[in-house]
Design a protein around this motif. Structure first.
Motif, PDB file in Angstrom:
ATOM      1  N   SER A   1       0.636  -0.586   0.016  1.00 13.86           N
ATOM      2  CA  SER A   1       0.250  -0.093  -0.239  1.00 13.86           C
ATOM      3  C   SER A   1       1.085   1.310  -0.075  1.00 13.86           C
ATOM      4  CB  SER A   1      -0.806   0.044   1.355  1.00 13.86           C
ATOM      5  OG  SER A   1      -1.627  -1.040   1.223  1.00 13.86           O
ATOM      6  N   GLY A   2       0.464   2.232  -1.225  1.00 20.40           N
ATOM      7  CA  GLY A   2       1.201   3.208  -1.047  1.00 20.40           C
ATOM      8  C   GLY A   2       2.748   3.096  -0.888  1.00 20.40           C
ATOM      9  N   LEU A   3       3.311   2.083  -1.079  1.00 19.43           N
ATOM     10  CA  LEU A   3       4.964   2.139  -1.492  1.00 19.43           C
ATOM     11  C   LEU A   3       5.454   3.402  -1.767  1.00 19.43           C
ATOM     12  CD1 LEU A   3       7.451   0.594   0.597  1.00 19.43           C
ATOM     13  CD2 LEU A   3       7.084  -1.029  -2.012  1.00 19.43           C
ATOM     14  N   THR A   4       6.860   3.965  -1.730  1.00 18.62           N
ATOM     15  CA  THR A   4       7.804   4.746  -2.286  1.00 18.62           C
ATOM     16  C   THR A   4       9.047   4.917  -1.647  1.00 18.62           C
ATOM     17  OG1 THR A   4       5.818   6.355  -2.004  1.00 18.62           O
ATOM     18  CG2 THR A   4       8.426   7.162  -2.409  1.00 18.62           C
ATOM     19  N   ILE A   5       9.774   4.629  -2.617  1.00 17.61           N
ATOM     20  CA  ILE A   5      11.874   4.501  -2.062  1.00 17.61           C
ATOM     21  C   ILE A   5      12.125   5.395  -2.869  1.00 17.61           C
ATOM     22  CG2 ILE A   5      13.253   2.396  -2.359  1.00 17.61           C
ATOM     23  CD1 ILE A   5      11.273   0.546  -2.086  1.00 17.61           C
ATOM     24  N   ALA A   6      12.809   6.330  -1.660  1.00 19.43           N
ATOM     25  CA  ALA A   6      13.492   7.282  -3.065  1.00 19.43           C
ATOM     26  C   ALA A   6      14.868   7.128  -3.126  1.00 19.43           C
ATOM     27  CB  ALA A   6      13.778   7.910  -0.943  1.00 19.43           C
TER      28      ALA A   6
ATOM     29  N   ASN B   1      12.562  11.029  -7.947  1.00 21.12           N
ATOM     30  CA  ASN B   1      13.471  11.400  -6.885  1.00 21.12           C
ATOM     31  C   ASN B   1      13.106   9.583  -6.132  1.00 21.12           C
ATOM     32  OD1 ASN B   1      14.700  14.032  -6.946  1.00 21.12           O
ATOM     33  ND2 ASN B   1      12.179  14.834  -6.444  1.00 21.12           N
ATOM     34  N   HIS B   2      12.665   9.034  -6.976  1.00 18.98           N
ATOM     35  CA  HIS B   2      12.336   7.540  -5.629  1.00 18.98           C
ATOM     36  C   HIS B   2      12.157   6.950  -7.562  1.00 18.98           C
ATOM     37  CE1 HIS B   2       9.998  11.261  -4.259  1.00 18.98           C
ATOM     38  NE2 HIS B   2      10.574  10.550  -3.078  1.00 18.98           N
ATOM     39  N   ALA B   3      12.685   5.541  -6.485  1.00 19.50           N
ATOM     40  CA  ALA B   3      12.509   4.160  -7.335  1.00 19.50           C
ATOM     41  C   ALA B   3      11.000   3.767  -7.811  1.00 19.50           C
ATOM     42  CB  ALA B   3      13.550   3.213  -6.746  1.00 19.50           C
ATOM     43  N   VAL B   4      10.147   3.673  -6.218  1.00 19.38           N
ATOM     44  CA  VAL B   4       8.549   3.680  -6.897  1.00 19.38           C
ATOM     45  C   VAL B   4       8.384   4.518  -5.473  1.00 19.38           C
ATOM     46  CG1 VAL B   4       9.288   1.366  -7.410  1.00 19.38           C
ATOM     47  CG2 VAL B   4       8.740   1.444  -4.524  1.00 19.38           C
ATOM     48  N   GLU B   5       7.158   5.029  -6.774  1.00 23.32           N
ATOM     49  CA  GLU B   5       6.347   6.077  -5.618  1.00 23.32           C
ATOM     50  C   GLU B   5       4.852   5.415  -5.654  1.00 23.32           C
ATOM     51  OE1 GLU B   5       5.954  10.703  -5.865  1.00 23.32           O
ATOM     52  OE2 GLU B   5       6.710   9.934  -7.423  1.00 23.32           O
ATOM     53  N   GLY B   6       4.288   5.673  -4.557  1.00 20.66           N
ATOM     54  CA  GLY B   6       3.171   5.211  -3.783  1.00 20.66           C
ATOM     55  C   GLY B   6       2.713   4.386  -5.149  1.00 20.66           C
ATOM     56  N   VAL B   7       2.842   3.387  -5.152  1.00 18.56           N
ATOM     57  CA  VAL B   7       2.405   1.527  -5.340  1.00 18.56           C
ATOM     58  C   VAL B   7       2.225   1.041  -4.546  1.00 18.56           C
ATOM     59  CG1 VAL B   7       3.556  -0.363  -6.063  1.00 18.56           C
ATOM     60  CG2 VAL B   7       4.408   1.596  -7.462  1.00 18.56           C
ATOM     61  N   SER B   8       0.559   0.446  -4.871  1.00 23.51           N
ATOM     62  CA  SER B   8      -0.480  -0.610  -4.866  1.00 23.51           C
ATOM     63  C   SER B   8      -0.702  -1.721  -4.831  1.00 23.51           C
ATOM     64  CB  SER B   8      -1.968   0.410  -3.837  1.00 23.51           C
ATOM     65  OG  SER B   8      -0.919   1.451  -3.305  1.00 23.51           O
ATOM     66  N   LEU B   9      -0.613  -2.791  -4.583  1.00 23.67           N
ATOM     67  CA  LEU B   9      -1.159  -4.222  -4.918  1.00 23.67           C
ATOM     68  C   LEU B   9      -1.614  -4.644  -4.209  1.00 23.67           C
ATOM     69  CD1 LEU B   9       1.989  -6.351  -5.292  1.00 23.67           C
ATOM     70  CD2 LEU B   9       2.836  -4.447  -6.684  1.00 23.67           C
ATOM     71  N   ALA B  10      -1.954  -6.320  -4.794  1.00 21.44           N
ATOM     72  CA  ALA B  10      -2.055  -7.138  -3.813  1.00 21.44           C
ATOM     73  C   ALA B  10      -2.740  -8.710  -4.246  1.00 21.44           C
ATOM     74  CB  ALA B  10      -3.636  -7.053  -2.992  1.00 21.44           C
ATOM     75  N   VAL B  11      -1.544  -9.366  -3.740  1.00 22.87           N
ATOM     76  CA  VAL B  11      -1.828 -10.875  -4.929  1.00 22.87           C
ATOM     77  C   VAL B  11      -2.562 -11.836  -3.345  1.00 22.87           C
ATOM     78  CG1 VAL B  11      -0.354 -12.980  -5.190  1.00 22.87           C
ATOM     79  CG2 VAL B  11       0.204 -10.643  -5.161  1.00 22.87           C
ATOM     80  N   GLY B  12      -3.880 -12.308  -3.954  1.00 26.94           N
ATOM     81  CA  GLY B  12      -4.350 -13.315  -3.174  1.00 26.94           C
ATOM     82  C   GLY B  12      -3.565 -15.234  -2.749  1.00 26.94           C
ATOM     83  N   LYS B  13      -4.852 -15.504  -2.036  1.00 25.87           N
ATOM     84  CA  LYS B  13      -3.904 -16.721  -2.385  1.00 25.87           C
ATOM     85  C   LYS B  13      -4.224 -17.657  -3.192  1.00 25.87           C
ATOM     86  CE  LYS B  13      -4.696 -21.307   0.476  1.00 25.87           C
ATOM     87  NZ  LYS B  13      -3.548 -21.348   1.119  1.00 25.87           N
ATOM     88  N   GLY B  14      -3.578 -18.130  -4.210  1.00 22.81           N
ATOM     89  CA  GLY B  14      -3.333 -19.361  -4.967  1.00 22.81           C
ATOM     90  C   GLY B  14      -3.796 -18.484  -5.811  1.00 22.81           C
ATOM     91  N   GLU B  15      -3.383 -16.893  -6.883  1.00 24.99           N
ATOM     92  CA  GLU B  15      -3.696 -16.087  -7.675  1.00 24.99           C
ATOM     93  C   GLU B  15      -2.014 -15.695  -8.523  1.00 24.99           C
ATOM     94  OE1 GLU B  15      -5.661 -11.970  -8.301  1.00 24.99           O
ATOM     95  OE2 GLU B  15      -5.054 -12.185  -6.324  1.00 24.99           O
TER      96      GLU B  15
ATOM     97  N   ALA C   1       7.686   5.414   2.221  1.00 26.92           N
ATOM     98  CA  ALA C   1       6.168   5.623   3.033  1.00 26.92           C
ATOM     99  C   ALA C   1       5.557   4.578   2.682  1.00 26.92           C
ATOM    100  CB  ALA C   1       4.990   7.017   2.204  1.00 26.92           C
ATOM    101  N   GLY C   2       4.431   3.850   3.359  1.00 31.92           N
ATOM    102  CA  GLY C   2       3.548   3.046   2.525  1.00 31.92           C
ATOM    103  C   GLY C   2       3.694   1.528   3.408  1.00 31.92           C
ATOM    104  N   SER C   3       3.299   0.458   3.093  1.00 35.01           N
ATOM    105  CA  SER C   3       3.246  -0.043   4.049  1.00 35.01           C
ATOM    106  C   SER C   3       3.311  -1.664   3.128  1.00 35.01           C
ATOM    107  CB  SER C   3       1.933  -0.717   5.154  1.00 35.01           C
ATOM    108  OG  SER C   3       0.692  -0.391   4.450  1.00 35.01           O
ATOM    109  N   ILE C   4       3.918  -3.208   4.096  1.00 35.51           N
ATOM    110  CA  ILE C   4       4.552  -4.268   2.917  1.00 35.51           C
ATOM    111  C   ILE C   4       3.692  -4.997   4.073  1.00 35.51           C
ATOM    112  CG2 ILE C   4       5.386  -6.115   1.710  1.00 35.51           C
ATOM    113  CD1 ILE C   4       7.550  -3.561   0.766  1.00 35.51           C
ATOM    114  N   ARG C   5       2.329  -5.757   4.041  1.00 32.45           N
ATOM    115  CA  ARG C   5       2.111  -6.893   4.601  1.00 32.45           C
ATOM    116  C   ARG C   5       2.074  -8.375   4.065  1.00 32.45           C
ATOM    117  NH1 ARG C   5      -0.041  -4.624   9.172  1.00 32.45           N
ATOM    118  NH2 ARG C   5       0.055  -2.161   9.586  1.00 32.45           N
ATOM    119  N   LEU C   6       2.896  -9.041   4.580  1.00 24.99           N
ATOM    120  CA  LEU C   6       3.300 -10.849   3.940  1.00 24.99           C
ATOM    121  C   LEU C   6       1.760 -11.164   5.558  1.00 24.99           C
ATOM    122  CD1 LEU C   6       4.037 -12.576   2.456  1.00 24.99           C
ATOM    123  CD2 LEU C   6       5.648 -12.971   4.405  1.00 24.99           C
ATOM    124  N   GLU C   7       1.063 -11.613   5.033  1.00 23.98           N
ATOM    125  CA  GLU C   7      -0.803 -12.632   5.953  1.00 23.98           C
ATOM    126  C   GLU C   7      -0.810 -11.697   7.200  1.00 23.98           C
ATOM    127  OE1 GLU C   7      -0.348 -17.043   5.294  1.00 23.98           O
ATOM    128  OE2 GLU C   7       1.676 -16.346   6.185  1.00 23.98           O
ATOM    129  N   GLY C   8      -0.860 -10.392   6.867  1.00 22.90           N
ATOM    130  CA  GLY C   8      -1.455  -9.322   7.763  1.00 22.90           C
ATOM    131  C   GLY C   8       0.059  -8.147   8.802  1.00 22.90           C
TER     132      GLY C   8
END
Length: 539
Positions: free
Chosen positions: A12-17, A25-39, A70-77
């Protein structure tokens, strides 16, 4: 497959300077994506789009100069950006795993395959040695590797590229991780091996319910395996959605450009070449002999009885998998190695057995553009010195060679002012253009392109193919085009020569070979092309 309410991975909203002084200024900016189980979620974009940085940030493998701001990365919460290095180490392999593009750099050359996969079990489980061995053998069998016992005892260099990639998948999946990240795992593989690996990943994902984040720049691969697609450009997500929706009705201009750049399997309409014959081989062969201490002599026939003919203004493609002998033939034709038998007629002088002194006048007639321009351009020479080196060595005045270099830079779509720069200051596509300019500076009659576009992004690949077509028309060049990508061959080649295990098994006009392939091997190559329906323009 629909994404579940609680995804395996949520970015969610991942930004890497980036460090200061770059083009952004940023390698990635505001990146949001999700991967579901079996997807399977494919992240698509060109070099510099930020797709690999996103993947490495999930694994906690970012270079120290790159900082998430900025942002967050969650693996199974669980928030991975807040995890300690020790916790990330525990999660890697156990709950998330990664397959890299080049397995030879990821595998330890001094450990057997069995030891390397068992190491994961030794670190993360309480299994004893017999149980670990049994589990590894079962996994190697699941990967469809021949003779698991022999594979277990083998070293990485004793395996083919496709086998090494299967070993990497085995090591990644041995602990049943919830998330598998695959970073361009099939880019360097032959089409048939690539098709097998893609099928394997899809089967394992379906059987185990693993969420897969698949990084690629190939929309053919996307159409083959993805449930959803995320398109990235310059560090931002510009489009995402179900695969069918993105492929059939792309919304963003960048997505449309990427899809339009994918070469299709339908051969282009090309006029019949009628120029004089520039190159002909007859009975060309290359045999390698090696003998170790107290060992029987080993004989390998890399190529045998190869007969090809290339006219001025014609592009003849040699296609086949690794080990088919296509690069061996190219290197013999360019006399970068002496053939063991046969003739190389240019156009009616046989250069196959000429001494280096007598060969010198013919050197400038045949020029080669290699797969990796960074390795073929001297990093210590400026672009101008690289381009004029050949002509000056053949007696051309330096001032005239420099003037020609400026003309050639414009011809290949680069600014003449860039002549004073060094190779590392250019992108991969720009370096390949410089390599083409350097070859043209010798005013050749025959140009050999050895996998010259295989490492390039699809849009850059399209530009370089158009450039080769343009320079061929301008200089009436005979082009020998070596490739394992039939989609590329369909777009640029007038005639095709199909090689398998050192032998020519089929040749003819490109349109005829694609319309009615006569040999089973040719049919298998065409059928293995990733995203075949998409690649024929039918998706």
């Amino acid at each position: 497959m629909s994404n579940e309410a609680s995804p395996v991975l949520e970015v969610s909203g991942l930004t890497i300077a980036l460090p200061g002084g770059g083009d952004r200024n940023h390698a990635v900016e505001g990146v949001s994506l999700a991967v579901g189980k079996g997807e399977i979620v494919c992240v698509v974009g060109e070099s510099g789009s930020g797709k690999s940085v996103t993947a490495f940030s999930v694994m906690g493998l970012l270079a120290k100069v790159l900082k998430p701001v900025a942002g967050s990365i969650r693996l199974e919460g669980e928030d991975l950006l807040a995890a300690t290095p020790q916790r990330l180490r525990a999660l890697r392999g156990d709950r998330m795993a990664m397959i890299f593009q080049e397995p030879m750099t990821a595998l330890n050359p001094v450990l057997t395959i069995g030891d390397q996969i068992e190491e994961v079990l030794r670190i993360h489980t309480d299994l004893d040695q017999p149980a670990r061995r049994a589990k590894v053998l079962a996994m190697l069998e699941a990967m469809r590797l021949p003779d698991p016992e022999r594979m277990h005892a083998s070293y990485p260099h004793q395996l083919s590229g496709g086998q090494r990639q299967r070993v990497m998948i085995a090591a990644a999946l041995i602990l049943d991780p919830a998330l598998l990240i695959a970073d361009e795992p099939t880019t360097a593989l032959d089409v048939t091996t690539q098709a097998q690996i893609l099928k394997l990943i899809k089967e394992m994902q379906e059987r185990r319910g693993t969420g897969v984040l698949f990084i690629t720049h190939d929309f053919g691969v996307v159409s083959e395996i993805a449930d959803r697609v995320v398109v990235m450009e310059k560090g931002r997500v510009v489009e995402q959605g179900p695969t069918a929706q993105v492929l059939r009705a792309p919304q963003h201009p960048y997505t449309r450009m990427l899809i339009a750049s994918v070469p299709v399997l339908k051969p282009a309409q090309r006029p019949e070449p009628t120029g004089p014959i520039a190159l002909e081989t007859a009975g060309l062969g290359k045999t390698y002999r090696s003998r170790g201490l107290f060992k029987k002599e080993r004989v390998v026939r890399a190529a045998a009885d190869v007969g090809i003919r290339v006219r001025r203004g014609e592009t003849v493609g040699i296609v086949g998998e690794s080990g088919s002998g296509k690069t061996t033939v190219a290197r013999c034709v360019a006399r970068l190695m002496p053939p063991s038998e046969g003739q190389i007629l240019v156009p009616d002088i046989d250069i196959a057995g000429l001494s280096e002194r007598r060969l010198r006048p013919y050197r400038r007639k045949i020029q080669v553009v290699f797969q990796d321009p960074f390795r073929s351009l001297n990093p210590r020479l400026t672009v101008s010195e690289s381009i004029i080196e050949g002509p000056v060595n053949f007696g051309q005045p330096r001032a005239k060679a420099l003037a020609r270099a400026r003309e050639l830079m414009e011809l290949v779509g680069l600014q003449p002012s860039a002549l004073s720069r060094y190779p590392h200051q250019f992108s991969g596509g720009q370096r390949q253009r410089i390599a083409i300019a350097r070859a043209l500076a010798m005013e050749p009659e025959i140009l050999i392109a050895d996998e010259a576009v295989s490492a390039l992004d699809v849009s850059v690949q399209k530009q370089v193919l158009a450039l080769l077509d343009d320079v061929q028309k301008r200089f009436d060049l005979a082009i020998l085009f070596i490739t394992h990508d039939l989609r590329v061959a369909a777009q640029i080649c007038d005639r095709l020569v199909v090689m398998e295990k050192g032998l020519v098994v089929e040749q003819g006009r490109t349109a005829d070979v694609f319309a009615a392939p006569a040999h089973p091997y040719t049919r298998s190559l065409i059928e293995a092309a990733p995203g075949r329906d998409f690649a024929t323009g039918e998706a």
